[in-house]
Design an enzyme around this catalytic site. Structure first.
Site, PDB file in Angstrom:
ATOM      1  N   SER A 143      16.511  47.057  16.132  1.00 41.75           N
ATOM      2  CA  SER A 143      16.790  48.435  16.507  1.00 41.75           C
ATOM      3  C   SER A 143      15.840  49.420  15.841  1.00 41.75           C
ATOM      4  CB  SER A 143      18.231  48.788  16.147  1.00 41.75           C
ATOM      5  OG  SER A 143      18.460  48.568  14.767  1.00 41.75           O
ATOM      6  N   ALA A 145      12.665  48.437  14.332  1.00 44.23           N
ATOM      7  CA  ALA A 145      11.259  48.026  14.290  1.00 44.23           C
ATOM      8  C   ALA A 145      11.059  46.799  15.168  1.00 44.23           C
ATOM      9  CB  ALA A 145      10.843  47.713  12.852  1.00 44.23           C
ATOM     10  N   GLN A 146       9.786  46.441  15.381  1.00 45.18           N
ATOM     11  CA  GLN A 146       9.462  45.180  16.030  1.00 45.18           C
ATOM     12  C   GLN A 146       8.287  44.551  15.290  1.00 45.18           C
ATOM     13  OE1 GLN A 146       8.815  46.633  20.024  1.00 45.18           O
ATOM     14  NE2 GLN A 146       6.594  46.604  19.813  1.00 45.18           N
ATOM     15  N   VAL A 147       8.145  43.223  15.467  1.00 43.23           N
ATOM     16  CA  VAL A 147       7.178  42.478  14.674  1.00 43.23           C
ATOM     17  C   VAL A 147       6.120  41.859  15.585  1.00 43.23           C
ATOM     18  CG1 VAL A 147       6.863  40.735  12.889  1.00 43.23           C
ATOM     19  CG2 VAL A 147       9.043  41.964  13.055  1.00 43.23           C
ATOM     20  N   LYS A 161       5.224  44.309  10.812  1.00 37.17           N
ATOM     21  CA  LYS A 161       6.465  44.983  11.202  1.00 37.17           C
ATOM     22  C   LYS A 161       6.161  46.466  11.411  1.00 37.17           C
ATOM     23  CE  LYS A 161      11.258  45.428   9.575  1.00 37.17           C
ATOM     24  NZ  LYS A 161      12.189  45.060   8.471  1.00 37.17           N
ATOM     25  N   ASP A 296      22.253  40.556   3.620  1.00 39.16           N
ATOM     26  CA  ASP A 296      22.557  40.139   5.001  1.00 39.16           C
ATOM     27  C   ASP A 296      21.961  38.763   5.299  1.00 39.16           C
ATOM     28  OD1 ASP A 296      23.684  40.465   7.496  1.00 39.16           O
ATOM     29  OD2 ASP A 296      21.997  41.572   8.325  1.00 39.16           O
TER      30      ASP A 296
END
Length: 523
Positions: A143, A145-147, A161, A296
Protein backbone atom coordinates in the site's frame (compact mmCIF):
# COMPACT_ATOMS: atom_id res chain seq x y z
CA UNK A 1 -10.78 30.28 20.80
CA UNK A 2 -12.82 31.62 17.84
CA UNK A 3 -9.74 31.54 15.61
CA UNK A 4 -9.07 27.94 16.64
CA UNK A 5 -12.66 26.95 15.78
CA UNK A 6 -12.46 28.71 12.41
CA UNK A 7 -9.26 26.81 11.59
CA UNK A 8 -10.96 23.53 12.53
CA UNK A 9 -13.93 24.32 10.27
CA UNK A 10 -11.60 25.30 7.42
CA UNK A 11 -9.68 22.03 7.88
CA UNK A 12 -12.88 19.97 7.72
CA UNK A 13 -14.07 21.90 4.63
CA UNK A 14 -10.77 21.33 2.81
CA UNK A 15 -11.03 17.59 3.55
CA UNK A 16 -14.65 17.25 2.37
CA UNK A 17 -13.79 15.23 -0.76
CA UNK A 18 -11.94 12.66 1.35
CA UNK A 19 -14.74 12.64 3.95
CA UNK A 20 -17.25 11.94 1.16
CA UNK A 21 -15.10 9.11 -0.17
CA UNK A 22 -14.77 7.56 3.30
CA UNK A 23 -18.53 7.70 3.92
CA UNK A 24 -19.23 6.33 0.44
CA UNK A 25 -16.96 3.33 1.05
CA UNK A 26 -18.43 2.60 4.48
CA UNK A 27 -22.01 2.86 3.19
CA UNK A 28 -21.05 0.59 0.30
CA UNK A 29 -19.92 -2.06 2.78
CA UNK A 30 -22.89 -1.71 5.13
CA UNK A 31 -22.48 1.44 7.24
CA UNK A 32 -25.31 0.47 9.56
CA UNK A 33 -23.23 -2.39 10.91
CA UNK A 34 -20.27 -0.04 11.38
CA UNK A 35 -22.50 1.96 13.71
CA UNK A 36 -23.00 -1.24 15.70
CA UNK A 37 -19.29 -1.98 15.66
CA UNK A 38 -18.30 1.28 17.36
CA UNK A 39 -21.37 1.24 19.66
CA UNK A 40 -22.85 4.37 18.02
CA UNK A 41 -26.18 2.72 17.23
CA UNK A 42 -27.08 2.40 20.89
CA UNK A 43 -25.70 5.84 21.76
CA UNK A 44 -27.69 7.55 18.97
CA UNK A 45 -30.77 5.38 19.65
CA UNK A 46 -31.03 4.12 16.07
CA UNK A 47 -33.32 1.14 15.55
CA UNK A 48 -32.42 -1.81 13.29
CA UNK A 49 -35.32 -0.88 11.00
CA UNK A 50 -33.72 2.52 10.38
CA UNK A 51 -30.41 1.06 9.18
CA UNK A 52 -29.74 0.79 5.42
CA UNK A 53 -30.63 -2.59 3.94
CA UNK A 54 -27.87 -4.79 2.58
CA UNK A 55 -28.21 -6.71 -0.65
CA UNK A 56 -26.34 -9.35 -2.59
CA UNK A 57 -22.90 -10.54 -1.51
CA UNK A 58 -22.61 -7.90 1.23
CA UNK A 59 -25.56 -9.49 3.03
CA UNK A 60 -23.55 -12.70 3.38
CA UNK A 61 -20.54 -11.00 4.95
CA UNK A 62 -19.98 -10.35 8.65
CA UNK A 63 -19.58 -6.87 10.11
CA UNK A 64 -15.88 -7.47 10.79
CA UNK A 65 -15.28 -8.69 7.23
CA UNK A 66 -16.98 -5.64 5.70
CA UNK A 67 -14.95 -3.37 7.99
CA UNK A 68 -11.73 -5.01 6.78
CA UNK A 69 -12.76 -4.69 3.11
CA UNK A 70 -13.63 -1.01 3.63
CA UNK A 71 -10.20 -0.33 5.15
CA UNK A 72 -8.50 -2.04 2.21
CA UNK A 73 -10.47 0.06 -0.25
CA UNK A 74 -9.66 3.30 1.57
CA UNK A 75 -5.94 2.81 1.07
CA UNK A 76 -2.61 2.79 2.91
CA UNK A 77 -3.44 4.90 5.97
CA UNK A 78 -6.53 2.87 6.84
CA UNK A 79 -4.83 -0.44 6.04
CA UNK A 80 -1.97 0.43 8.40
CA UNK A 81 -4.46 1.64 11.02
CA UNK A 82 -6.28 -1.69 10.80
CA UNK A 83 -3.00 -3.58 11.14
CA UNK A 84 -2.15 -1.58 14.28
CA UNK A 85 -5.66 -2.22 15.67
CA UNK A 86 -5.16 -5.95 15.10
CA UNK A 87 -2.46 -5.84 17.79
CA UNK A 88 -4.71 -4.07 20.31
CA UNK A 89 -7.12 -6.57 21.82
CA UNK A 90 -7.66 -4.04 24.59
CA UNK A 91 -9.43 -1.86 22.00
CA UNK A 92 -11.25 -4.25 19.60
CA UNK A 93 -12.85 -7.63 20.13
CA UNK A 94 -11.37 -10.95 19.10
CA UNK A 95 -13.62 -11.38 16.04
CA UNK A 96 -12.41 -8.09 14.62
CA UNK A 97 -8.78 -8.87 15.53
CA UNK A 98 -8.99 -12.12 13.56
CA UNK A 99 -10.40 -10.31 10.53
CA UNK A 100 -7.95 -7.40 10.67
CA UNK A 101 -4.99 -9.78 10.60
CA UNK A 102 -6.11 -10.64 7.04
CA UNK A 103 -5.58 -7.07 5.83
CA UNK A 104 -3.69 -7.13 2.55
CA UNK A 105 -1.20 -4.55 1.37
CA UNK A 106 -1.59 -5.65 -2.24
CA UNK A 107 -2.77 -2.80 -4.47
CA UNK A 108 -2.44 -2.00 -8.16
CA UNK A 109 1.15 -0.98 -8.99
CA UNK A 110 1.93 2.50 -10.20
CA UNK A 111 3.77 2.87 -13.56
CA UNK A 112 7.43 1.93 -13.73
CA UNK A 113 8.22 5.24 -15.43
CA UNK A 114 6.89 7.04 -12.36
CA UNK A 115 9.13 4.88 -10.14
CA UNK A 116 12.13 5.82 -12.31
CA UNK A 117 11.26 9.50 -11.99
CA UNK A 118 11.05 9.26 -8.18
CA UNK A 119 14.42 7.44 -7.99
CA UNK A 120 16.11 9.99 -10.24
CA UNK A 121 14.65 12.90 -8.25
CA UNK A 122 15.59 11.41 -4.89
CA UNK A 123 19.12 10.35 -5.88
CA UNK A 124 19.67 13.35 -8.17
CA UNK A 125 21.04 11.18 -10.96
CA UNK A 126 19.92 9.53 -14.20
CA UNK A 127 18.71 5.95 -13.72
CA UNK A 128 21.19 4.63 -16.31
CA UNK A 129 24.06 6.21 -14.38
CA UNK A 130 22.94 4.38 -11.21
CA UNK A 131 22.15 0.87 -12.48
CA UNK A 132 23.30 -1.50 -15.17
CA UNK A 133 19.74 -2.86 -15.23
CA UNK A 134 16.42 -1.62 -13.87
CA UNK A 135 13.20 -3.59 -14.29
CA UNK A 136 10.22 -1.35 -14.95
CA UNK A 137 7.73 -3.97 -13.73
CA UNK A 138 7.71 -4.27 -9.91
CA UNK A 139 8.04 -7.80 -8.51
CA UNK A 140 6.37 -6.88 -5.20
CA UNK A 141 3.99 -4.16 -4.11
CA UNK A 142 2.23 -2.88 -1.03
CA UNK A 143 0.00 0.00 0.00
CA UNK A 144 2.88 2.39 0.67
CA UNK A 145 5.55 1.29 -1.80
CA UNK A 146 6.55 -1.17 -4.51
CA UNK A 147 9.79 -3.02 -5.12
CA UNK A 148 11.79 -3.21 -8.38
CA UNK A 149 14.72 -5.44 -9.22
CA UNK A 150 17.95 -3.79 -10.37
CA UNK A 151 21.65 -4.44 -10.93
CA UNK A 152 24.29 -2.01 -9.68
CA UNK A 153 27.34 -0.98 -11.69
CA UNK A 154 29.41 -3.50 -9.66
CA UNK A 155 26.95 -6.22 -10.88
CA UNK A 156 25.35 -6.76 -7.46
CA UNK A 157 21.63 -7.56 -7.68
CA UNK A 158 19.48 -5.25 -5.56
CA UNK A 159 15.87 -4.67 -4.58
CA UNK A 160 14.78 -1.02 -4.85
CA UNK A 161 11.81 -0.05 -2.67
CA UNK A 162 10.09 3.06 -4.05
CA UNK A 163 7.45 5.02 -2.13
CA UNK A 164 4.15 5.70 -3.87
CA UNK A 165 3.83 9.18 -5.38
CA UNK A 166 1.92 11.76 -3.30
CA UNK A 167 1.29 9.28 -0.50
CA UNK A 168 2.59 11.71 2.12
CA UNK A 169 -0.19 14.23 1.46
CA UNK A 170 -2.88 11.50 1.59
CA UNK A 171 -1.55 10.14 4.89
CA UNK A 172 -1.51 13.66 6.37
CA UNK A 173 -5.18 14.23 5.46
CA UNK A 174 -6.25 10.78 6.66
CA UNK A 175 -4.49 11.26 10.01
CA UNK A 176 -6.35 14.54 10.54
CA UNK A 177 -9.65 12.83 9.69
CA UNK A 178 -8.90 9.93 12.06
CA UNK A 179 -8.13 12.44 14.81
CA UNK A 180 -11.50 14.16 14.17
CA UNK A 181 -13.24 10.78 14.47
CA UNK A 182 -11.32 9.97 17.67
CA UNK A 183 -12.33 13.30 19.23
CA UNK A 184 -15.96 12.63 18.22
CA UNK A 185 -15.87 9.21 19.91
CA UNK A 186 -14.34 10.66 23.09
CA UNK A 187 -17.07 13.28 23.25
CA UNK A 188 -20.14 11.25 22.23
CA UNK A 189 -19.32 7.62 23.11
CA UNK A 190 -18.46 7.66 26.86
CA UNK A 191 -17.94 3.91 27.12
CA UNK A 192 -15.12 4.18 24.56
CA UNK A 193 -13.54 7.38 25.83
CA UNK A 194 -11.70 5.37 28.52
CA UNK A 195 -9.75 3.69 25.68
CA UNK A 196 -8.18 7.07 24.87
CA UNK A 197 -9.02 7.13 21.10
CA UNK A 198 -7.04 10.33 20.49
CA UNK A 199 -4.02 8.74 22.18
CA UNK A 200 -4.34 5.68 19.93
CA UNK A 201 -4.53 7.83 16.79
CA UNK A 202 -1.59 9.95 17.98
CA UNK A 203 0.46 6.79 18.58
CA UNK A 204 -0.60 5.40 15.20
CA UNK A 205 0.38 8.66 13.49
CA UNK A 206 3.85 8.41 14.97
CA UNK A 207 4.15 4.79 13.79
CA UNK A 208 3.01 5.37 10.21
CA UNK A 209 5.21 8.45 9.81
CA UNK A 210 8.21 6.37 10.92
CA UNK A 211 7.28 3.66 8.39
CA UNK A 212 6.96 6.32 5.72
CA UNK A 213 10.60 7.35 6.31
CA UNK A 214 12.81 4.73 4.60
CA UNK A 215 15.90 6.17 6.34
CA UNK A 216 14.34 4.98 9.60
CA UNK A 217 13.75 1.52 8.12
CA UNK A 218 17.38 1.41 6.91
CA UNK A 219 18.54 2.25 10.43
CA UNK A 220 16.36 -0.56 11.82
CA UNK A 221 17.87 -3.01 9.34
CA UNK A 222 21.42 -2.05 10.33
CA UNK A 223 20.61 -2.45 14.02
CA UNK A 224 18.88 -5.80 13.48
CA UNK A 225 21.76 -7.09 11.35
CA UNK A 226 24.25 -6.07 14.04
CA UNK A 227 22.29 -8.01 16.66
CA UNK A 228 22.46 -11.23 14.64
CA UNK A 229 25.84 -10.84 12.94
CA UNK A 230 27.06 -14.05 14.63
CA UNK A 231 23.91 -16.04 13.85
CA UNK A 232 24.34 -18.06 10.65
CA UNK A 233 20.64 -18.98 10.46
CA UNK A 234 19.28 -15.51 9.80
CA UNK A 235 19.95 -13.12 6.94
CA UNK A 236 19.16 -9.39 6.94
CA UNK A 237 19.46 -7.70 3.51
CA UNK A 238 22.45 -5.35 3.26
CA UNK A 239 21.42 -1.70 2.88
CA UNK A 240 23.14 0.39 0.18
CA UNK A 241 23.06 3.75 1.96
CA UNK A 242 24.47 5.70 -0.98
CA UNK A 243 21.34 4.70 -2.97
CA UNK A 244 18.88 5.25 -0.09
CA UNK A 245 16.76 8.28 0.87
CA UNK A 246 13.56 8.85 2.83
CA UNK A 247 11.55 7.70 -0.24
CA UNK A 248 13.90 5.16 -1.87
CA UNK A 249 15.46 2.15 -0.12
CA UNK A 250 18.05 0.08 -1.97
CA UNK A 251 18.99 -3.26 -0.41
CA UNK A 252 20.42 -6.66 -1.18
CA UNK A 253 18.12 -8.84 -3.29
CA UNK A 254 17.22 -12.04 -1.42
CA UNK A 255 15.54 -14.76 -3.43
CA UNK A 256 14.29 -17.86 -1.65
CA UNK A 257 11.25 -20.04 -0.99
CA UNK A 258 8.06 -19.20 0.89
CA UNK A 259 8.46 -20.31 4.47
CA UNK A 260 4.94 -21.78 4.64
CA UNK A 261 5.29 -23.84 1.42
CA UNK A 262 6.19 -27.20 3.01
CA UNK A 263 6.30 -29.18 -0.25
CA UNK A 264 8.81 -26.78 -1.82
CA UNK A 265 10.93 -26.78 1.35
CA UNK A 266 11.11 -30.58 1.46
CA UNK A 267 11.83 -30.72 -2.28
CA UNK A 268 14.91 -28.54 -1.66
CA UNK A 269 15.97 -30.69 1.33
CA UNK A 270 15.02 -28.10 3.99
CA UNK A 271 13.64 -29.68 7.16
CA UNK A 272 10.45 -27.84 8.30
CA UNK A 273 10.93 -29.13 11.88
CA UNK A 274 14.38 -27.56 12.18
CA UNK A 275 13.03 -24.39 10.57
CA UNK A 276 10.24 -24.17 13.18
CA UNK A 277 12.83 -24.43 15.95
CA UNK A 278 15.02 -21.72 14.41
CA UNK A 279 12.24 -19.14 14.08
CA UNK A 280 11.08 -19.95 17.64
CA UNK A 281 14.54 -19.30 19.08
CA UNK A 282 14.82 -16.23 16.88
CA UNK A 283 11.72 -14.44 18.22
CA UNK A 284 12.59 -15.16 21.86
CA UNK A 285 16.16 -14.01 21.28
CA UNK A 286 14.87 -10.76 19.75
CA UNK A 287 12.57 -10.03 22.66
CA UNK A 288 14.58 -11.20 25.68
CA UNK A 289 18.21 -10.84 24.67
CA UNK A 290 18.07 -7.66 22.61
CA UNK A 291 14.69 -6.03 23.34
CA UNK A 292 14.41 -5.04 19.66
CA UNK A 293 12.08 -7.23 17.63
CA UNK A 294 10.38 -7.50 14.24
CA UNK A 295 6.79 -6.38 14.78
CA UNK A 296 5.19 -8.22 11.83
CA UNK A 297 6.88 -11.60 11.24
CA UNK A 298 4.20 -13.15 9.02
CA UNK A 299 5.12 -15.56 6.16
CA UNK A 300 4.97 -12.78 3.56
CA UNK A 301 7.83 -11.00 5.32
CA UNK A 302 10.04 -14.10 5.36
CA UNK A 303 11.92 -16.17 2.81
CA UNK A 304 13.99 -19.34 3.16
CA UNK A 305 17.38 -19.37 1.48
CA UNK A 306 19.45 -22.44 0.62
CA UNK A 307 20.51 -24.44 3.67
CA UNK A 308 17.47 -23.31 5.67
CA UNK A 309 18.66 -19.76 6.39
CA UNK A 310 15.75 -17.40 7.17
CA UNK A 311 15.66 -14.02 5.43
CA UNK A 312 13.49 -11.25 6.87
CA UNK A 313 11.92 -8.32 4.99
CA UNK A 314 10.09 -5.12 5.97
CA UNK A 315 11.64 -3.45 9.03
CA UNK A 316 9.21 -0.53 9.22
CA UNK A 317 7.28 -1.83 12.24
CA UNK A 318 9.69 -2.72 15.05
CA UNK A 319 9.10 -3.16 18.78
CA UNK A 320 11.41 -1.94 21.56
CA UNK A 321 11.41 -3.34 25.11
CA UNK A 322 13.39 -1.78 27.96
CA UNK A 323 15.47 -4.07 30.18
CA UNK A 324 13.01 -3.69 33.08
CA UNK A 325 10.11 -4.49 30.75
CA UNK A 326 11.94 -7.59 29.50
CA UNK A 327 12.38 -8.72 33.11
CA UNK A 328 8.65 -8.35 33.70
CA UNK A 329 7.78 -10.31 30.53
CA UNK A 330 10.27 -13.03 31.51
CA UNK A 331 8.75 -13.20 35.01
CA UNK A 332 5.25 -13.36 33.52
CA UNK A 333 6.08 -16.24 31.14
CA UNK A 334 8.06 -18.09 33.81
CA UNK A 335 5.26 -17.51 36.33
CA UNK A 336 2.65 -18.81 33.89
CA UNK A 337 4.61 -21.98 33.17
CA UNK A 338 5.24 -22.54 36.92
CA UNK A 339 1.66 -21.49 37.87
CA UNK A 340 3.02 -18.84 40.23
CA UNK A 341 0.13 -16.34 40.35
CA UNK A 342 1.96 -13.87 42.61
CA UNK A 343 4.88 -13.63 40.20
CA UNK A 344 2.49 -13.19 37.26
CA UNK A 345 0.53 -10.50 39.12
CA UNK A 346 3.65 -8.52 40.04
CA UNK A 347 4.98 -8.70 36.49
CA UNK A 348 1.64 -7.58 35.00
CA UNK A 349 1.52 -4.57 37.33
CA UNK A 350 5.13 -3.79 36.44
CA UNK A 351 4.26 -3.72 32.73
CA UNK A 352 1.14 -1.57 33.15
CA UNK A 353 1.25 2.17 32.55
CA UNK A 354 0.28 3.08 36.13
CA UNK A 355 1.89 0.18 38.02
CA UNK A 356 -1.11 -0.67 40.20
CA UNK A 357 -4.58 -2.25 40.06
CA UNK A 358 -7.76 -1.05 41.73
CA UNK A 359 -8.05 -4.39 43.54
CA UNK A 360 -4.68 -6.21 43.53
CA UNK A 361 -5.98 -9.06 45.70
CA UNK A 362 -8.81 -9.81 43.25
CA UNK A 363 -6.30 -9.62 40.38
CA UNK A 364 -4.16 -12.26 42.09
CA UNK A 365 -7.21 -14.49 42.66
CA UNK A 366 -8.25 -14.09 39.01
CA UNK A 367 -4.70 -14.91 37.83
CA UNK A 368 -4.80 -18.08 39.95
CA UNK A 369 -8.14 -19.08 38.38
CA UNK A 370 -6.71 -18.21 34.97
CA UNK A 371 -3.68 -20.47 35.43
CA UNK A 372 -5.90 -23.33 36.58
CA UNK A 373 -8.19 -22.93 33.57
CA UNK A 374 -5.67 -22.42 30.78
CA UNK A 375 -2.35 -23.83 32.04
CA UNK A 376 -3.43 -27.17 33.45
CA UNK A 377 -1.90 -28.96 30.45
CA UNK A 378 1.51 -30.48 29.71
CA UNK A 379 4.08 -27.87 28.69
CA UNK A 380 4.35 -29.34 25.18
CA UNK A 381 0.61 -28.75 24.63
CA UNK A 382 0.64 -25.16 25.90
CA UNK A 383 -0.21 -22.61 23.21
CA UNK A 384 1.50 -19.43 24.36
CA UNK A 385 -0.23 -17.13 21.86
CA UNK A 386 -3.67 -18.39 22.87
CA UNK A 387 -2.86 -18.03 26.58
CA UNK A 388 -1.48 -14.50 26.19
CA UNK A 389 -4.52 -13.40 24.20
CA UNK A 390 -6.82 -14.81 26.91
CA UNK A 391 -4.70 -12.96 29.44
CA UNK A 392 -5.51 -9.69 27.67
CA UNK A 393 -9.20 -10.27 28.50
CA UNK A 394 -8.22 -10.45 32.17
CA UNK A 395 -6.21 -7.23 31.90
CA UNK A 396 -9.17 -5.42 30.31
CA UNK A 397 -11.46 -6.65 33.08
CA UNK A 398 -9.13 -5.04 35.65
CA UNK A 399 -8.64 -1.94 33.45
CA UNK A 400 -4.88 -2.48 33.29
CA UNK A 401 -3.54 -0.47 30.35
CA UNK A 402 -0.28 -1.86 28.98
CA UNK A 403 2.35 -0.15 26.88
CA UNK A 404 1.82 -0.45 23.10
CA UNK A 405 4.92 -2.62 22.54
CA UNK A 406 3.42 -5.21 24.92
CA UNK A 407 0.54 -5.78 22.47
CA UNK A 408 2.94 -5.74 19.50
CA UNK A 409 5.08 -8.35 21.28
CA UNK A 410 2.08 -10.64 21.83
CA UNK A 411 1.17 -10.26 18.14
CA UNK A 412 4.72 -11.18 17.05
CA UNK A 413 4.89 -14.18 19.39
CA UNK A 414 1.48 -15.40 18.19
CA UNK A 415 2.44 -15.06 14.51
CA UNK A 416 5.69 -16.99 14.97
CA UNK A 417 4.01 -19.70 17.07
CA UNK A 418 1.24 -20.19 14.47
CA UNK A 419 3.83 -20.42 11.69
CA UNK A 420 5.98 -22.79 13.77
CA UNK A 421 2.96 -25.05 14.40
CA UNK A 422 2.26 -25.13 10.67
CA UNK A 423 5.84 -26.22 9.99
CA UNK A 424 5.83 -28.65 12.90
CA UNK A 425 2.49 -29.57 14.57
CA UNK A 426 4.42 -31.09 17.52
CA UNK A 427 6.37 -27.87 18.20
CA UNK A 428 6.81 -27.12 21.91
CA UNK A 429 7.02 -23.34 21.45
CA UNK A 430 7.28 -22.40 25.15
CA UNK A 431 10.25 -24.73 25.59
CA UNK A 432 12.38 -22.44 23.39
CA UNK A 433 11.40 -19.33 25.29
CA UNK A 434 11.97 -20.58 28.83
CA UNK A 435 15.82 -20.56 28.72
CA UNK A 436 15.85 -16.95 27.45
CA UNK A 437 13.35 -15.90 30.12
CA UNK A 438 15.41 -17.60 32.86
CA UNK A 439 18.58 -15.91 31.61
CA UNK A 440 16.93 -12.48 31.94
CA UNK A 441 15.75 -13.32 35.47
CA UNK A 442 19.17 -14.65 36.52
CA UNK A 443 20.91 -11.52 35.20
CA UNK A 444 18.93 -9.47 37.71
CA UNK A 445 20.88 -11.12 40.53
CA UNK A 446 24.31 -10.77 38.92
CA UNK A 447 26.64 -9.40 41.63
CA UNK A 448 27.99 -6.62 39.42
CA UNK A 449 24.47 -5.46 38.54
CA UNK A 450 23.35 -5.58 42.18
CA UNK A 451 26.34 -3.42 43.21
CA UNK A 452 25.64 -1.03 40.33
CA UNK A 453 21.99 -0.63 41.38
CA UNK A 454 22.98 -0.12 45.03
CA UNK A 455 25.49 2.58 44.09
CA UNK A 456 22.91 4.28 41.88
CA UNK A 457 20.36 4.23 44.72
CA UNK A 458 22.96 5.57 47.17
CA UNK A 459 23.92 8.53 44.97
CA UNK A 460 20.27 9.33 44.20
CA UNK A 461 19.49 9.27 47.94
CA UNK A 462 22.49 11.51 48.66
CA UNK A 463 21.29 14.03 46.06
CA UNK A 464 17.81 13.97 47.59
CA UNK A 465 19.12 14.50 51.14
CA UNK A 466 21.33 17.35 49.93
CA UNK A 467 18.41 19.20 48.32
CA UNK A 468 15.68 18.31 50.85
CA UNK A 469 16.41 20.96 53.57
CA UNK A 470 16.37 23.81 51.04
CA UNK A 471 13.22 22.45 49.32
CA UNK A 472 11.47 22.00 52.67
CA UNK A 473 12.43 25.56 53.73
CA UNK A 474 11.06 27.00 50.44
CA UNK A 475 7.82 25.04 50.86
CA UNK A 476 7.45 26.25 54.48
CA UNK A 477 7.98 29.88 53.43
CA UNK A 478 5.32 29.56 50.72
CA UNK A 479 2.82 28.12 53.20
CA UNK A 480 3.73 30.75 55.83
CA UNK A 481 3.27 33.64 53.40
CA UNK A 482 0.03 32.23 52.04
CA UNK A 483 1.43 31.97 48.52
CA UNK A 484 1.03 28.19 48.27
CA UNK A 485 -2.15 27.06 46.56
CA UNK A 486 -3.58 23.57 46.28
CA UNK A 487 -5.56 23.15 43.03
CA UNK A 488 -9.04 21.73 43.60
CA UNK A 489 -11.31 20.32 40.92
CA UNK A 490 -14.84 19.00 41.27
CA UNK A 491 -16.69 17.25 38.45
CA UNK A 492 -20.46 17.70 38.66
CA UNK A 493 -22.54 14.68 37.80
CA UNK A 494 -25.70 14.63 35.74
CA UNK A 495 -27.89 15.50 38.78
CA UNK A 496 -26.36 18.96 38.92
CA UNK A 497 -25.47 20.71 42.19
CA UNK A 498 -27.52 18.46 44.49
CA UNK A 499 -24.73 15.91 45.23
CA UNK A 500 -22.28 18.75 45.93
CA UNK A 501 -24.79 20.49 48.25
CA UNK A 502 -25.34 17.25 50.19
CA UNK A 503 -21.59 16.74 50.48
CA UNK A 504 -21.06 20.29 51.79
CA UNK A 505 -23.91 19.84 54.31
CA UNK A 506 -22.33 16.67 55.66
CA UNK A 507 -18.95 18.41 55.97
CA UNK A 508 -20.54 21.40 57.74
CA UNK A 509 -22.43 19.16 60.17
CA UNK A 510 -19.30 17.20 61.05
CA UNK A 511 -17.28 20.38 61.48
CA UNK A 512 -19.96 21.88 63.75
CA UNK A 513 -20.10 18.74 65.88
CA UNK A 514 -16.30 18.73 66.13
CA UNK A 515 -16.24 22.38 67.28
CA UNK A 516 -18.96 21.75 69.89
CA UNK A 517 -17.20 18.62 71.16
CA UNK A 518 -13.92 20.52 71.41
CA UNK A 519 -15.58 23.38 73.31
CA UNK A 520 -17.13 20.98 75.82
CA UNK A 521 -13.81 19.21 76.29
CA UNK A 522 -11.97 22.52 76.92
CA UNK A 523 -14.62 23.62 79.45
Amino acid sequence: MVLKQLRAVAGVYSHLPRYREIFRVFFKHGFGDILKLIKLQKTLDIQDSQLPKRVGEIDQQSTAERFRLALEELGPTFVKFGQILSTRRDVVNETLVTELTKLQNQVAPFPGDEARRIIETELDCEIDDLFLEFENEPFAGASMAQVHRGVLKNKEVVAIKVQRPDIGALIEVDLEILMDVAKFIEKHVPQYSVLNPTGIVREFGKTILQEQDFLNEAKNMDRFAKQFRKNKWIRVPVVYHEFTTSRVLTMEFLSGYRIDDLDTLRRHKIDPVQLSQRISRLIFQQMFQFGFFHGDPHPGNMTVLSGGVVGLYDYGMMGILSHDFREDIANMIYGLTEKDQRLVTRSLLGMSEHGFAADPRKLEIDVEAFTEEYLDVPLKDLKLGFVLNRLLDLLMEHRLKMLSDFYLGIKALTQVEDLGKKLNPDLNFVQFGKPYALRVIEERYDLRKVIKHLLKAFFESAEFLKDFPADAHDFYQCVKSGEYRIPFEHRFDAKGFEPLRNTMNRIANRLTNAIIASSVLIC
